[in-house]
Design a protein around this motif. Structure first.
Motif: not given
Length: 102
Positions: A22, A24, A31-32, A34-36, A47, A72
């Protein structure tokens, strides 16, 4: 999640040929999110912040042609899937609900 569980997740994904990166930037809500979502699903991912890594920035913007973050990249045995923005359906289709997922 324990360190042992994280290591096991990474090993399972490596065994099954799935890798997720990912790209970012700072202060990026998508972004946050997606990562979450990836973390919630127990997906091991790398990341890379393009504002802190000029090589990554050039790769994403010049090679891949994206300007919107996150970008991604899901690498599988069949090939790579690449997209930008928070896209939960693509995460489901290409990462968490793959037919060959562990």
């Amino acid at each position: 999640m324990t360190t042992e569980a994280i290591d096991l997740t990474a090993r399972i994904q490596a065994r099954d040929g799935v890798a997720v990166v990912v790209y970012t930037k700072n202060d990026c809500r998508q972004c946050d999110m997606t990562k979450s979502l990836l973390a919630k699903e127990g997906i091991h991912f790398t990341s890379v912040n393009v504002e802190e890594d000029s090589t990554a920035y050039r790769y994403v913007t010049e090679t891949l042609g994206y300007r919107q973050m996150p970008v991604v990249i899901t690498s599988t045995i069949e090939g790579d899937e690449v997209w930008s923005g928070f896209q939960p359906q693509k995460i489901r289709d290409h990462i968490t609900h793959r037919a060959d997922a562990a």
